[in-house]
Design a protein around this motif. Sequence first.
Motif, PDB file in Angstrom:
ATOM      1  N   GLY A   1       0.785  -1.226   0.000  1.00  0.00           N
ATOM      2  CA  GLY A   1       0.000   0.000   0.000  1.00  0.00           C
ATOM      3  C   GLY A   1       0.813   1.270   0.000  1.00  0.00           C
ATOM      4  N   LEU A   2       2.116   1.177  -0.200  1.00  0.00           N
ATOM      5  CA  LEU A   2       2.964   2.370  -0.247  1.00  0.00           C
ATOM      6  C   LEU A   2       2.860   3.083  -1.592  1.00  0.00           C
ATOM      7  N   VAL A   3       2.563   2.312  -2.629  1.00  0.00           N
ATOM      8  CA  VAL A   3       2.369   2.842  -3.975  1.00  0.00           C
ATOM      9  C   VAL A   3       0.979   2.446  -4.438  1.00  0.00           C
ATOM     10  N   ARG A   4       0.247   3.417  -4.935  1.00  0.00           N
ATOM     11  CA  ARG A   4      -1.097   3.168  -5.447  1.00  0.00           C
ATOM     12  C   ARG A   4      -0.992   2.704  -6.896  1.00  0.00           C
ATOM     13  N   GLY A   5      -1.501   1.503  -7.177  1.00  0.00           N
ATOM     14  CA  GLY A   5      -1.398   1.006  -8.539  1.00  0.00           C
ATOM     15  C   GLY A   5      -1.890  -0.419  -8.640  1.00  0.00           C
ATOM     16  N   PRO A   6      -1.797  -1.000  -9.836  1.00  0.00           N
ATOM     17  CA  PRO A   6      -2.212  -2.385 -10.024  1.00  0.00           C
ATOM     18  C   PRO A   6      -1.248  -3.367  -9.389  1.00  0.00           C
ATOM     19  N   ARG A   7      -1.736  -4.570  -9.127  1.00  0.00           N
ATOM     20  CA  ARG A   7      -0.856  -5.678  -8.733  1.00  0.00           C
ATOM     21  C   ARG A   7       0.229  -5.789  -9.804  1.00  0.00           C
ATOM     22  N   LEU A   8       1.482  -5.925  -9.390  1.00  0.00           N
ATOM     23  CA  LEU A   8       2.608  -5.851 -10.320  1.00  0.00           C
ATOM     24  C   LEU A   8       3.327  -7.189 -10.399  1.00  0.00           C
ATOM     25  N   LEU A   9       3.242  -7.825 -11.560  1.00  0.00           N
ATOM     26  CA  LEU A   9       3.960  -9.071 -11.836  1.00  0.00           C
ATOM     27  C   LEU A   9       5.205  -8.695 -12.633  1.00  0.00           C
ATOM     28  N   PHE A  10       6.383  -8.890 -12.068  1.00  0.00           N
ATOM     29  CA  PHE A  10       7.601  -8.322 -12.649  1.00  0.00           C
ATOM     30  C   PHE A  10       8.564  -9.407 -13.108  1.00  0.00           C
ATOM     31  N   CYS A  11       9.461  -9.029 -14.024  1.00  0.00           N
ATOM     32  CA  CYS A  11      10.521  -9.947 -14.461  1.00  0.00           C
ATOM     33  C   CYS A  11      11.902  -9.402 -14.155  1.00  0.00           C
ATOM     34  N   GLY A  12      11.980  -8.202 -13.590  1.00  0.00           N
ATOM     35  CA  GLY A  12      13.289  -7.584 -13.389  1.00  0.00           C
ATOM     36  C   GLY A  12      13.840  -7.085 -14.708  1.00  0.00           C
ATOM     37  N   ARG A  13      15.076  -7.438 -15.013  1.00  0.00           N
ATOM     38  CA  ARG A  13      15.706  -7.032 -16.269  1.00  0.00           C
ATOM     39  C   ARG A  13      15.504  -8.098 -17.335  1.00  0.00           C
ATOM     40  N   ALA A  14      15.251  -7.648 -18.558  1.00  0.00           N
ATOM     41  CA  ALA A  14      15.179  -8.580 -19.688  1.00  0.00           C
ATOM     42  C   ALA A  14      16.584  -9.010 -20.075  1.00  0.00           C
ATOM     43  N   LEU A  15      16.722 -10.256 -20.504  1.00  0.00           N
ATOM     44  CA  LEU A  15      18.020 -10.782 -20.926  1.00  0.00           C
ATOM     45  C   LEU A  15      18.238 -10.472 -22.397  1.00  0.00           C
ATOM     46  N   SER A  16      19.413  -9.924 -22.692  1.00  0.00           N
ATOM     47  CA  SER A  16      19.743  -9.528 -24.070  1.00  0.00           C
ATOM     48  C   SER A  16      21.162  -9.939 -24.400  1.00  0.00           C
ATOM     49  N   GLN A  17      21.372 -10.346 -25.636  1.00  0.00           N
ATOM     50  CA  GLN A  17      22.733 -10.569 -26.102  1.00  0.00           C
ATOM     51  C   GLN A  17      23.416  -9.216 -26.338  1.00  0.00           C
ATOM     52  N   THR A  18      24.722  -9.223 -26.446  1.00  0.00           N
ATOM     53  CA  THR A  18      25.448  -8.028 -26.845  1.00  0.00           C
ATOM     54  C   THR A  18      24.937  -7.558 -28.211  1.00  0.00           C
ATOM     55  N   GLY A  19      24.609  -6.269 -28.289  1.00  0.00           N
ATOM     56  CA  GLY A  19      24.074  -5.741 -29.536  1.00  0.00           C
ATOM     57  C   GLY A  19      22.638  -6.104 -29.787  1.00  0.00           C
ATOM     58  N   GLY A  20      21.949  -6.625 -28.762  1.00  0.00           N
ATOM     59  CA  GLY A  20      20.559  -7.027 -28.916  1.00  0.00           C
ATOM     60  C   GLY A  20      19.595  -5.928 -28.504  1.00  0.00           C
TER      61      GLY A  20
END
Length: 402
Positions: free
Chosen positions: A119-138
């Motif tokens: 309840g510290l932030v007003r908003g929708p339930r948040l389903l997260f992945c953190g950082r997306a994985l990318s190759q170099t130059g991706g």
Amino acid sequence: MNASLLLRNARLLDPADGGYVEGDIRCADGRIVEIGTGLTAPDVRTEDVRGAVVLPGLIDAHVHVTALTADLSSLPSLAPSYVAAHSARIMGQMLDRGFTTVRDAAGADHGLADAQAEGLVRGPRLLFCGRALSQTGGHGDGRSRGSNRHDDHPCCAGLGRIADGVDAVRTAARDELRKGAHHIKVMASGGVASPTDRIDSTQYSVEELRAIVEEAEAANRYVAAHAYTARAVNRALEVGIRSIEHGNLLDDRSVELFRERNAFLVPTLVTYWALKAEGREFGLPEPSWRKVDEVLGAGLAALERAARGGVELVYGTDLLGGMHRHQKHEFRLRAEVQQPLDVIRSATSVAAELVNMPGEIGTLRPGAHADLLVLDGDPLADIGVLVEPEHLRHVVQGGAIV
């Protein structure tokens, strides 16, 4: 938020059932507990909605709540506290539009998710992945051709992390899972907002993609893949990736693979519409803006091909910066191809299946979270009822009118 509420005299629409039921809906301790007629609940807030439509809270399965600008490469240079403040604003506005759950497709972390849950932030339930994985130059590599330094420190804001090779992608996936990722996001093709790749490229080897899938499955999680072309989409599906984000250039073989693998497609038509019209105004670099045309026209045709072929379609928007305000315009774009009920299902019951929360969200059945919308008007007759804010009477989250 775990409140109690009674809504009386509603037209109840559970998308999985597809029709209206006249009656009342009672919520207690943040959950739906009863549907019927003539319900009573002493000492509980009661609203007579007088024939308004009640349906489950909406789910947007492709957002970036930390994307305060369309210049994604600039995010790592911003103070995390500044990005968090913007994210809180963006999330609050999503809730006001009726989105009670969102799946973040790179950028958000456990801190934002915990803040919302507490309840510290007003908003929708948040389903997260953190950082997306990318190759170099991706697609997750924001460096220009002339830059060699990449600041991937976890304290910096940003959407991607670079990992090359099977061992490195396993480590990166395990690290995001360690931090509580609900799913893993991988960049499996080129993209619009990345400075050095081509949209028609494939990214990551099959061995690297398979290793990421193995790590997610070992943790009882799944992988979502950014992919545009049929070549990128199909190789991702063949190694077991559960959801394809965008998929604008898929083909008939893609449709077959979606069905064979019980996978989901998350088109994001509105972001290309918005990027073309307003992208430069909100920070999209000129070279990226010129890439938009490569996918803009193909998105609706891909949606039509997938819908005709029986692919499970999920609502997503992928908006950036000041373009977040167009989040509900995706309903209008999809209605050019799909029936209103199918579009509503994509943002409720089908989305709940994708995020592994069937029976918890996207439904009016007892036991589900009491996340609801109260609408003046019939969205099955006119999808614009979901788009135009004057029709949204109440947003209910966890049994509380918010």
